[in-house]
Design a protein around this motif. Structure first.
Motif, PDB file in Angstrom:
ATOM      1  N   THR A  48       0.826  -1.209   0.000  1.00 32.47           N
ATOM      2  CA  THR A  48       0.000   0.000   0.000  1.00 32.47           C
ATOM      3  C   THR A  48       0.859   1.258   0.000  1.00 32.47           C
ATOM      4  O   THR A  48       0.597   2.208  -0.761  1.00 32.47           O
ATOM      5  N   LEU A  49       1.886   1.287   0.829  1.00 35.27           N
ATOM      6  CA  LEU A  49       2.757   2.460   0.845  1.00 35.27           C
ATOM      7  C   LEU A  49       3.427   2.645  -0.512  1.00 35.27           C
ATOM      8  O   LEU A  49       3.619   3.775  -0.969  1.00 35.27           O
ATOM      9  N   GLY A  50       3.748   1.537  -1.179  1.00 31.43           N
ATOM     10  CA  GLY A  50       4.301   1.618  -2.530  1.00 31.43           C
ATOM     11  C   GLY A  50       3.315   2.201  -3.523  1.00 31.43           C
ATOM     12  O   GLY A  50       3.690   2.969  -4.418  1.00 31.43           O
ATOM     13  N   VAL A  51       2.052   1.842  -3.381  1.00 32.03           N
ATOM     14  CA  VAL A  51       1.003   2.411  -4.241  1.00 32.03           C
ATOM     15  C   VAL A  51       0.968   3.932  -4.069  1.00 32.03           C
ATOM     16  O   VAL A  51       0.946   4.688  -5.042  1.00 32.03           O
ATOM     17  N   PHE A  52       0.991   4.380  -2.823  1.00 31.37           N
ATOM     18  CA  PHE A  52       0.913   5.818  -2.576  1.00 31.37           C
ATOM     19  C   PHE A  52       2.203   6.544  -2.949  1.00 31.37           C
ATOM     20  O   PHE A  52       2.198   7.745  -3.196  1.00 31.37           O
ATOM     21  N   GLN A  53       3.318   5.814  -3.013  1.00 29.78           N
ATOM     22  CA  GLN A  53       4.591   6.450  -3.365  1.00 29.78           C
ATOM     23  C   GLN A  53       4.676   6.766  -4.852  1.00 29.78           C
ATOM     24  O   GLN A  53       5.455   7.644  -5.245  1.00 29.78           O
ATOM     25  N   VAL A  54       3.902   6.105  -5.691  1.00 30.72           N
ATOM     26  CA  VAL A  54       3.997   6.326  -7.141  1.00 30.72           C
ATOM     27  C   VAL A  54       3.891   7.825  -7.431  1.00 30.72           C
ATOM     28  O   VAL A  54       2.918   8.478  -7.081  1.00 30.72           O
ATOM     29  N   GLY A  55       4.949   8.368  -8.022  1.00 34.13           N
ATOM     30  CA  GLY A  55       4.985   9.779  -8.385  1.00 34.13           C
ATOM     31  C   GLY A  55       5.367  10.710  -7.253  1.00 34.13           C
ATOM     32  O   GLY A  55       5.417  11.929  -7.438  1.00 34.13           O
ATOM     33  N   PHE A  68      -1.866   6.623   7.558  1.00 36.11           N
ATOM     34  CA  PHE A  68      -2.348   5.547   6.685  1.00 36.11           C
ATOM     35  C   PHE A  68      -2.804   4.348   7.511  1.00 36.11           C
ATOM     36  O   PHE A  68      -3.807   3.716   7.194  1.00 36.11           O
ATOM     37  N   ARG A  69      -2.054   4.038   8.558  1.00 37.52           N
ATOM     38  CA  ARG A  69      -2.441   2.911   9.421  1.00 37.52           C
ATOM     39  C   ARG A  69      -3.814   3.151  10.034  1.00 37.52           C
ATOM     40  O   ARG A  69      -4.629   2.240  10.129  1.00 37.52           O
ATOM     41  N   VAL A 164       0.590  -1.415  -9.493  1.00 37.40           N
ATOM     42  CA  VAL A 164       1.721  -2.286  -9.186  1.00 37.40           C
ATOM     43  C   VAL A 164       2.620  -2.417 -10.413  1.00 37.40           C
ATOM     44  O   VAL A 164       2.723  -3.478 -11.011  1.00 37.40           O
ATOM     45  N   GLY A 165       3.278  -1.319 -10.765  1.00 34.28           N
ATOM     46  CA  GLY A 165       4.255  -1.350 -11.841  1.00 34.28           C
ATOM     47  C   GLY A 165       5.581  -1.887 -11.339  1.00 34.28           C
ATOM     48  O   GLY A 165       5.772  -2.091 -10.132  1.00 34.28           O
ATOM     49  N   PRO A 166       6.529  -2.131 -12.242  1.00 37.37           N
ATOM     50  CA  PRO A 166       7.820  -2.710 -11.850  1.00 37.37           C
ATOM     51  C   PRO A 166       8.571  -1.892 -10.801  1.00 37.37           C
ATOM     52  O   PRO A 166       9.205  -2.464  -9.917  1.00 37.37           O
ATOM     53  N   THR A 167       8.477  -0.555 -10.867  1.00 37.57           N
ATOM     54  CA  THR A 167       9.205   0.273  -9.899  1.00 37.57           C
ATOM     55  C   THR A 167       8.601   0.156  -8.506  1.00 37.57           C
ATOM     56  O   THR A 167       9.322  -0.033  -7.520  1.00 37.57           O
ATOM     57  N   SER A 168       7.260   0.252  -8.411  1.00 32.74           N
ATOM     58  CA  SER A 168       6.640   0.137  -7.080  1.00 32.74           C
ATOM     59  C   SER A 168       6.779  -1.284  -6.540  1.00 32.74           C
ATOM     60  O   SER A 168       6.941  -1.472  -5.328  1.00 32.74           O
ATOM     61  N   VAL A 169       6.757  -2.271  -7.423  1.00 35.91           N
ATOM     62  CA  VAL A 169       6.926  -3.650  -6.961  1.00 35.91           C
ATOM     63  C   VAL A 169       8.363  -3.882  -6.481  1.00 35.91           C
ATOM     64  O   VAL A 169       8.582  -4.559  -5.472  1.00 35.91           O
ATOM     65  N   TYR A 170       9.341  -3.276  -7.163  1.00 40.03           N
ATOM     66  CA  TYR A 170      10.717  -3.428  -6.679  1.00 40.03           C
ATOM     67  C   TYR A 170      10.881  -2.769  -5.308  1.00 40.03           C
ATOM     68  O   TYR A 170      11.525  -3.323  -4.412  1.00 40.03           O
ATOM     69  N   ALA A 171      10.261  -1.603  -5.116  1.00 43.75           N
ATOM     70  CA  ALA A 171      10.300  -0.946  -3.800  1.00 43.75           C
ATOM     71  C   ALA A 171       9.660  -1.847  -2.743  1.00 43.75           C
ATOM     72  O   ALA A 171      10.157  -1.951  -1.609  1.00 43.75           O
ATOM     73  N   PHE A 172       8.567  -2.497  -3.096  1.00 43.98           N
ATOM     74  CA  PHE A 172       7.924  -3.455  -2.199  1.00 43.98           C
ATOM     75  C   PHE A 172       8.885  -4.605  -1.869  1.00 43.98           C
ATOM     76  O   PHE A 172       9.025  -5.001  -0.705  1.00 43.98           O
ATOM     77  N   MET A 173       9.573  -5.130  -2.884  1.00 44.09           N
ATOM     78  CA  MET A 173      10.520  -6.226  -2.675  1.00 44.09           C
ATOM     79  C   MET A 173      11.644  -5.811  -1.723  1.00 44.09           C
ATOM     80  O   MET A 173      12.067  -6.597  -0.872  1.00 44.09           O
ATOM     81  N   GLN A 174      12.119  -4.568  -1.870  1.00 41.89           N
ATOM     82  CA  GLN A 174      13.141  -4.058  -0.950  1.00 41.89           C
ATOM     83  C   GLN A 174      12.584  -3.952   0.468  1.00 41.89           C
ATOM     84  O   GLN A 174      13.230  -4.348   1.437  1.00 41.89           O
TER      85      GLN A 174
END
Length: 196
Positions: A48-55, A68-69, A164-174
């Motif tokens: 979710t935080l990755g979703v909101f981080q986009v842009g 957010f919590r 869930v693009g590759p950049t936000s998914v990579y941030a999630f993976m990290q």
């Protein structure tokens, strides 16, 4: 020592972006980021935080993490999935969070997808887990995406996940430790750096 790591007031060397251990970001670096978790709630929060981080910058999103919590019921997946259009409307008026309707709705949709996912989000993430003997030598060496993140993003989209693009998914993976991108010299790095 690289300028990408610093020695904190506690004497530990950590990634420079984290600042000192006494700050919320420092504690997040030490206790959460890059530490492997299979907890569905923790993974849903990271997604979710990755979703909101986009842009946006990570600091913008991180500084609103507690809000957010609260807004998303402590990232209880079933409770978020049960949120209605009225709840989405209410959150678009909540100045304590990022009031992007599409991202708020995506969070609700992603909760539905997480509940229905087979294999589970945790099992999918585990299939992309990387083991690396040598940690990144600098922040400049860190990718913003990888072929694995692209494949993972495709799998998530096929299961109904949104934003869930590759950049936000990579941030999630990290974030959840599927990859450990702590910089060489950091006490959390994967190459045998020993905590002080």
């Amino acid at each position: 020592m690289s300028h990408d790591v610093i020695i904190g007031s506690d004497g530990r060397t950590r990634c420079a972006w984290a600042g000192d251990a006494a700050t919320p970001l420092g504690r997040y670096h030490d206790d959460v980021w890059g530490q492997r978790t299979y907890d569905q709630h923790a993974m849903f929060e990271a997604l979710t935080l990755g979703v909101f981080q986009v842009g946006l910058s990570w600091s913008t999103v991180f500084n609103k993490r507690d809000a957010f919590r609260t807004a998303f019921h402590g990232f209880d997946i079933a409770k978020v999935a049960a949120m209605t259009d009225k709840d989405v409307d209410r959150l678009t008026q909540d100045a304590s969070i990022i009031r992007n309707r599409a991202k708020i709705q995506a969070t609700v949709d992603n909760a539905h997808a997480t509940l229905l996912a087979s294999p589970s989000l945790a099992e999918l993430a585990k299939s992309y887990e990387a083991t690396r003997q040598r940690s990144p030598r600098s922040v400049a060496a860190l990718p913003t995406s990888t072929p694995q993140a692209e494949n993972f993003a495709r799998q998530l989209k096929a299961r109904g996940y949104r934003f869930v693009g590759p950049t936000s998914v990579y941030a999630f993976m990290q974030n959840v430790g599927v990859v450990n991108d702590h910089i060489h010299g950091c006490f959390r790095a994967s190459d045998g750096t020993t905590p002080t």
